[in-house]
Write a protein that holds these residues in place. Sequence first.
Motif, PDB file in Angstrom:
ATOM      1  N   GLY A  22       0.906  -1.220  -0.015  1.00 49.89           N
ATOM      2  CA  GLY A  22       0.089  -0.065   0.153  1.00 49.89           C
ATOM      3  C   GLY A  22       0.736   1.286  -0.005  1.00 49.89           C
ATOM      4  O   GLY A  22       2.148   1.252  -0.502  1.00 49.89           O
ATOM      5  N   SER A  23       0.187   2.422   0.230  1.00 51.26           N
ATOM      6  CA  SER A  23       0.845   3.629   0.309  1.00 51.26           C
ATOM      7  C   SER A  23       0.548   4.489   1.652  1.00 51.26           C
ATOM      8  O   SER A  23      -0.372   4.140   2.449  1.00 51.26           O
ATOM      9  CB  SER A  23       0.431   4.470  -0.906  1.00 51.26           C
ATOM     10  OG  SER A  23      -0.863   4.683  -0.871  1.00 51.26           O
ATOM     11  N   GLU A  24       1.224   5.701   1.929  1.00 51.10           N
ATOM     12  CA  GLU A  24       0.904   6.317   2.923  1.00 51.10           C
ATOM     13  C   GLU A  24       0.011   7.460   2.526  1.00 51.10           C
ATOM     14  O   GLU A  24       0.514   8.200   1.683  1.00 51.10           O
ATOM     15  CB  GLU A  24       2.357   6.633   3.684  1.00 51.10           C
ATOM     16  CG  GLU A  24       2.687   5.423   4.440  1.00 51.10           C
ATOM     17  CD  GLU A  24       3.993   5.891   5.219  1.00 51.10           C
ATOM     18  OE1 GLU A  24       4.350   7.063   5.402  1.00 51.10           O
ATOM     19  OE2 GLU A  24       4.622   4.817   6.010  1.00 51.10           O
ATOM     20  N   SER A  25      -0.867   7.893   3.413  1.00 56.24           N
ATOM     21  CA  SER A  25      -1.757   9.242   3.077  1.00 56.24           C
ATOM     22  C   SER A  25      -2.246   9.467   4.210  1.00 56.24           C
ATOM     23  O   SER A  25      -1.656   9.377   5.438  1.00 56.24           O
ATOM     24  CB  SER A  25      -2.819   8.643   2.006  1.00 56.24           C
ATOM     25  OG  SER A  25      -3.557   9.767   1.592  1.00 56.24           O
ATOM     26  N   LYS A  26      -3.467  10.094   4.304  1.00 54.44           N
ATOM     27  CA  LYS A  26      -4.214  10.401   5.606  1.00 54.44           C
ATOM     28  C   LYS A  26      -5.697   9.997   5.482  1.00 54.44           C
ATOM     29  O   LYS A  26      -6.022   9.397   4.469  1.00 54.44           O
ATOM     30  CB  LYS A  26      -4.223  11.974   5.496  1.00 54.44           C
ATOM     31  CG  LYS A  26      -2.957  12.629   5.736  1.00 54.44           C
ATOM     32  CD  LYS A  26      -3.073  14.217   5.826  1.00 54.44           C
ATOM     33  CE  LYS A  26      -1.488  14.634   6.357  1.00 54.44           C
ATOM     34  NZ  LYS A  26      -1.604  16.106   6.698  1.00 54.44           N
ATOM     35  N   VAL A  27      -6.444  10.130   6.533  1.00 56.75           N
ATOM     36  CA  VAL A  27      -7.641   9.685   6.750  1.00 56.75           C
ATOM     37  C   VAL A  27      -8.706  10.876   6.381  1.00 56.75           C
ATOM     38  O   VAL A  27      -8.898  11.675   7.026  1.00 56.75           O
ATOM     39  CB  VAL A  27      -7.826   8.980   8.194  1.00 56.75           C
ATOM     40  CG1 VAL A  27      -9.616   8.632   8.220  1.00 56.75           C
ATOM     41  CG2 VAL A  27      -6.911   7.981   8.631  1.00 56.75           C
ATOM     42  N   GLY A  28      -9.278  10.630   5.045  1.00 63.57           N
ATOM     43  CA  GLY A  28     -10.211  11.687   4.617  1.00 63.57           C
ATOM     44  C   GLY A  28      -9.606  13.042   4.827  1.00 63.57           C
ATOM     45  O   GLY A  28      -8.502  13.245   4.452  1.00 63.57           O
ATOM     46  N   ASN A  29     -10.498  13.845   5.375  1.00 64.41           N
ATOM     47  CA  ASN A  29      -9.837  15.321   5.478  1.00 64.41           C
ATOM     48  C   ASN A  29      -9.231  15.677   6.716  1.00 64.41           C
ATOM     49  O   ASN A  29      -9.318  16.659   7.576  1.00 64.41           O
ATOM     50  CB  ASN A  29     -11.084  16.357   5.286  1.00 64.41           C
ATOM     51  CG  ASN A  29     -12.109  16.110   6.263  1.00 64.41           C
ATOM     52  OD1 ASN A  29     -12.181  15.160   7.152  1.00 64.41           O
ATOM     53  ND2 ASN A  29     -13.173  17.040   6.169  1.00 64.41           N
ATOM     54  N   THR A  30      -8.828  14.413   7.701  1.00 58.78           N
ATOM     55  CA  THR A  30      -8.140  14.748   8.846  1.00 58.78           C
ATOM     56  C   THR A  30      -6.647  14.872   8.659  1.00 58.78           C
ATOM     57  O   THR A  30      -6.149  14.603   7.626  1.00 58.78           O
ATOM     58  CB  THR A  30      -8.519  13.592   9.952  1.00 58.78           C
ATOM     59  OG1 THR A  30      -7.716  12.531   9.351  1.00 58.78           O
ATOM     60  CG2 THR A  30      -9.870  13.300   9.822  1.00 58.78           C
ATOM     61  N   ASN A  31      -5.990  15.085   9.745  1.00 59.14           N
ATOM     62  CA  ASN A  31      -4.453  15.432   9.681  1.00 59.14           C
ATOM     63  C   ASN A  31      -4.013  13.884  10.191  1.00 59.14           C
ATOM     64  O   ASN A  31      -2.754  13.884  10.391  1.00 59.14           O
ATOM     65  CB  ASN A  31      -4.037  16.560  10.517  1.00 59.14           C
ATOM     66  CG  ASN A  31      -4.189  17.840  10.077  1.00 59.14           C
ATOM     67  OD1 ASN A  31      -4.368  18.140   8.865  1.00 59.14           O
ATOM     68  ND2 ASN A  31      -4.753  18.565  11.185  1.00 59.14           N
ATOM     69  N   THR A  32      -4.601  13.044  10.248  1.00 55.07           N
ATOM     70  CA  THR A  32      -4.053  11.556  10.766  1.00 55.07           C
ATOM     71  C   THR A  32      -3.385  11.109   9.743  1.00 55.07           C
ATOM     72  O   THR A  32      -4.245  10.660   8.676  1.00 55.07           O
ATOM     73  CB  THR A  32      -5.255  10.825  11.579  1.00 55.07           C
ATOM     74  OG1 THR A  32      -5.764  11.608  12.569  1.00 55.07           O
ATOM     75  CG2 THR A  32      -4.754   9.322  11.997  1.00 55.07           C
ATOM     76  N   LYS A  33      -2.280  10.553   9.704  1.00 57.88           N
ATOM     77  CA  LYS A  33      -1.525   9.668   8.670  1.00 57.88           C
ATOM     78  C   LYS A  33      -2.208   8.378   8.712  1.00 57.88           C
ATOM     79  O   LYS A  33      -2.731   7.900   9.877  1.00 57.88           O
ATOM     80  CB  LYS A  33       0.023   9.844   9.114  1.00 57.88           C
ATOM     81  CG  LYS A  33       0.547  11.194   8.865  1.00 57.88           C
ATOM     82  CD  LYS A  33       1.951  10.945   9.107  1.00 57.88           C
ATOM     83  CE  LYS A  33       2.618  12.331   8.668  1.00 57.88           C
ATOM     84  NZ  LYS A  33       4.365  12.155   8.899  1.00 57.88           N
TER      85      LYS A  33
END
Length: 246
Positions: A17-28
């Motif tokens: 997979g890849s690293e992103s964020k949860v929706g529009n939060t700042n949580t990686k």
Amino acid sequence: MSSCCKSGFNWHGTPTGSESKVGNTNTKAYVTGDNKDAAVMIIHDIYGWTFPNLRLLADHFAKEANVTVYLPDFFDGEVIPPDTLTDPEKRAKFDTMAFIGRHSKDKRWDQILEAAKALKANYKKTAAIGYCYGAWACFRLGADPSVIDAISMAHPSLVEKTEIDNVKVPVQILAPEHDPMFTPELKEHANKVIPTIGVPYEYVYFPGLTHGFAAKGDEKDQKQKDGLERAKNSAVGFFKEFLHSS
């Protein structure tokens, strides 16, 4: 929490997979899968969102259950090196209770709830699965069907009876025979109370296995390997049933 929470084995394999964020939060988050309608959030154990074993599990869930999987960072970037599992000296030096103090329920709940709501806003159906530390949060999320559609957990830690009592969505518990954290008393309570609530309930028992097996079991030990694969397959079946039904 018990010392068993920091013991276990690292698995072989490379997460895809890849690293992103949860929706529009700042949580990686580690993200894998491409389903636009169904998502699963993994709430990690003390080894956190970079733990390779959990990322490998996320890949399996994404492919086998046809879901998009998020493994968020709920420890503000604090990560325990994976080799702590196999290095007795590092395990001895690691203060589990101090770590839990830094990441207590009160300190982490709002972020976990925000992440769950963000996923629910973007997917038709969502589920959460918690390993060890993450289980209490699954039960809390499961108290509100508007936030989550189903919850699963393996060898739960830090769970309180009231959290079990308040669940209102389908529940799956992956329970080893030997578990100092999910005690016989808590197992009995769950198995007495949840069937009276009126939600689908699946209790999967793993004889001879111990706390941590589903995320940190020894692949070279056939009994543990069979158990961790059965736990994975059980979770996949649970997600298929409650995330892809009409």
